[in-house]
Design a protein around this motif. Structure first.
Motif, PDB file in Angstrom:
ATOM      1  N   GLY A  88       0.794  -1.220   0.000  1.00 20.72           N
ATOM      2  CA  GLY A  88       0.000   0.000   0.000  1.00 20.72           C
ATOM      3  C   GLY A  88       0.822   1.263   0.000  1.00 20.72           C
ATOM      4  N   VAL A  89       2.043   1.182  -0.498  1.00 16.10           N
ATOM      5  CA  VAL A  89       2.941   2.342  -0.517  1.00 16.10           C
ATOM      6  C   VAL A  89       2.437   3.373  -1.522  1.00 16.10           C
ATOM      7  CG1 VAL A  89       5.284   3.134  -1.059  1.00 16.10           C
ATOM      8  CG2 VAL A  89       4.940   0.974   0.162  1.00 16.10           C
ATOM      9  N   GLN A  90       2.442   4.618  -1.082  1.00 17.04           N
ATOM     10  CA  GLN A  90       2.137   5.738  -1.964  1.00 17.04           C
ATOM     11  C   GLN A  90       3.410   6.572  -2.095  1.00 17.04           C
ATOM     12  OE1 GLN A  90      -1.771   7.671  -1.189  1.00 17.04           O
ATOM     13  NE2 GLN A  90      -1.800   6.281   0.567  1.00 17.04           N
ATOM     14  N   VAL A  91       3.491   7.349  -3.155  1.00 17.13           N
ATOM     15  CA  VAL A  91       4.694   8.145  -3.397  1.00 17.13           C
ATOM     16  C   VAL A  91       4.301   9.567  -3.759  1.00 17.13           C
ATOM     17  CG1 VAL A  91       6.788   8.380  -4.795  1.00 17.13           C
ATOM     18  CG2 VAL A  91       5.959   6.098  -4.176  1.00 17.13           C
ATOM     19  N   PHE A  92       4.964  10.515  -3.097  1.00 16.10           N
ATOM     20  CA  PHE A  92       4.854  11.931  -3.462  1.00 16.10           C
ATOM     21  C   PHE A  92       6.261  12.393  -3.805  1.00 16.10           C
ATOM     22  CE2 PHE A  92       5.442  16.388  -2.468  1.00 16.10           C
ATOM     23  CZ  PHE A  92       4.452  16.961  -3.243  1.00 16.10           C
ATOM     24  N   SER A 120       9.725  12.090  -4.324  1.00 12.08           N
ATOM     25  CA  SER A 120      10.571  10.947  -3.964  1.00 12.08           C
ATOM     26  C   SER A 120      10.339  10.502  -2.524  1.00 12.08           C
ATOM     27  CB  SER A 120      12.047  11.284  -4.186  1.00 12.08           C
ATOM     28  OG  SER A 120      12.484  12.253  -3.262  1.00 12.08           O
ATOM     29  N   ILE A 121       9.232  10.926  -1.934  1.00 13.75           N
ATOM     30  CA  ILE A 121       8.871  10.484  -0.579  1.00 13.75           C
ATOM     31  C   ILE A 121       7.896   9.329  -0.674  1.00 13.75           C
ATOM     32  CG2 ILE A 121       7.726  11.108   1.579  1.00 13.75           C
ATOM     33  CD1 ILE A 121       8.734  13.961   1.184  1.00 13.75           C
ATOM     34  N   TRP A 122       8.254   8.202  -0.073  1.00 13.58           N
ATOM     35  CA  TRP A 122       7.344   7.055   0.008  1.00 13.58           C
ATOM     36  C   TRP A 122       6.641   7.105   1.363  1.00 13.58           C
ATOM     37  CZ3 TRP A 122       8.283   3.910   4.140  1.00 13.58           C
ATOM     38  CH2 TRP A 122       9.580   3.915   4.676  1.00 13.58           C
ATOM     39  N   PHE A 123       5.405   6.590   1.414  1.00 13.20           N
ATOM     40  CA  PHE A 123       4.696   6.611   2.694  1.00 13.20           C
ATOM     41  C   PHE A 123       3.591   5.566   2.744  1.00 13.20           C
ATOM     42  CE2 PHE A 123       2.601   9.631  -0.078  1.00 13.20           C
ATOM     43  CZ  PHE A 123       1.249   9.547   0.198  1.00 13.20           C
ATOM     44  N   VAL A 124       3.341   5.091   3.951  1.00 19.50           N
ATOM     45  CA  VAL A 124       2.240   4.178   4.240  1.00 19.50           C
ATOM     46  C   VAL A 124       1.632   4.615   5.567  1.00 19.50           C
ATOM     47  CG1 VAL A 124       3.121   2.158   2.990  1.00 19.50           C
ATOM     48  CG2 VAL A 124       3.755   2.485   5.367  1.00 19.50           C
ATOM     49  N   THR A 125       0.345   4.446   5.683  1.00 19.30           N
ATOM     50  CA  THR A 125      -0.324   4.726   6.956  1.00 19.30           C
ATOM     51  C   THR A 125      -0.889   3.425   7.484  1.00 19.30           C
ATOM     52  OG1 THR A 125      -2.342   5.324   5.770  1.00 19.30           O
ATOM     53  CG2 THR A 125      -0.889   7.123   6.404  1.00 19.30           C
ATOM     54  N   GLY A 126      -0.931   3.340   8.793  1.00 17.32           N
ATOM     55  CA  GLY A 126      -1.399   2.078   9.369  1.00 17.32           C
ATOM     56  C   GLY A 126      -2.313   2.241  10.529  1.00 17.32           C
TER      57      GLY A 126
END
Length: 179
Positions: free
Chosen positions: A167-171, A173-179
């Motif tokens: 479920g990784v999203q990218v903005f 070059s920043i990758w992020f996941v919320t949990g």
């Protein structure tokens, strides 16, 4: 968003990425950053949260060419002192001068949790993988795990993130996941 001071600090974080970090910081109160260098991203986080930022780094630089050339000929504590000057009058930044995995083990033992963790330390596969494995369990439920250099010539970052996280999203070059 307050970015004036962050923009004056040397680093590789682009302006729109600083903006993204500042927006995230504005909704989080207990933030941890792994890999702070001179404090460009640290400052963006700290200036925009009502909480605290824990900055984990050895401040010894790295083996990456960009770091080696910047630190060549400087005294051993130069980078840490530069980071401290860049944090200036802030009273919501706590510097933890330790290797990432040692710090993660200490925080895990203390049962610490953070509502946002930003990983931007070493960029090789083994270190990124180790950082994600060590720090991901310390993200509070509903928290944000993110990092830098997903697309910027750092295949180790992309490989580790893609292998370990779903479920990784990218903005940018920043990758992020919320949990």
């Amino acid at each position: 968003m307050q970015l004036t001071r962050a923009r004056t600090i040397f680093g590789w974080m682009l302006d729109n990425e600083l903006q993204w970090l500042a927006e995230q910081a504005s909704t989080h109160r207990n933030i941890l950053e792994v890999g702070s260098f001179m404090g460009r991203s640290t400052r963006a986080l700290a200036d925009n949260t009502l909480g605290t930022v824990t900055a984990v780094d050895t401040w010894a630089g790295s083996d990456e060419a960009e770091h080696k050339s910047l630190l060549e000929g400087e005294p051993p504590d130069w980078l840490f002192e530069k980071f401290q000057r860049n944090m200036g009058e802030l009273n919501n930044v706590y510097a933890v001068r330790r290797a990432s995995l040692d710090a993660a083990a200490s925080f895990a033992t203390a049962c610490s949790q953070f509502d946002m963790i930003f990983v931007d330390a070493s960029h090789d596969y083994e270190n990124v993988k180790a950082d994600i494995l060590a720090w991901a369990p310390l993200v509070a439920e509903g928290g944000l795990l993110c990092g830098h250099d997903y697309h910027l010539g750092a295949p180790g970052v992309v490989r580790a993130v893609d292998e370990l996280l779903s479920g990784v999203q990218v903005f940018e070059s920043i990758w992020f996941v919320t949990g």
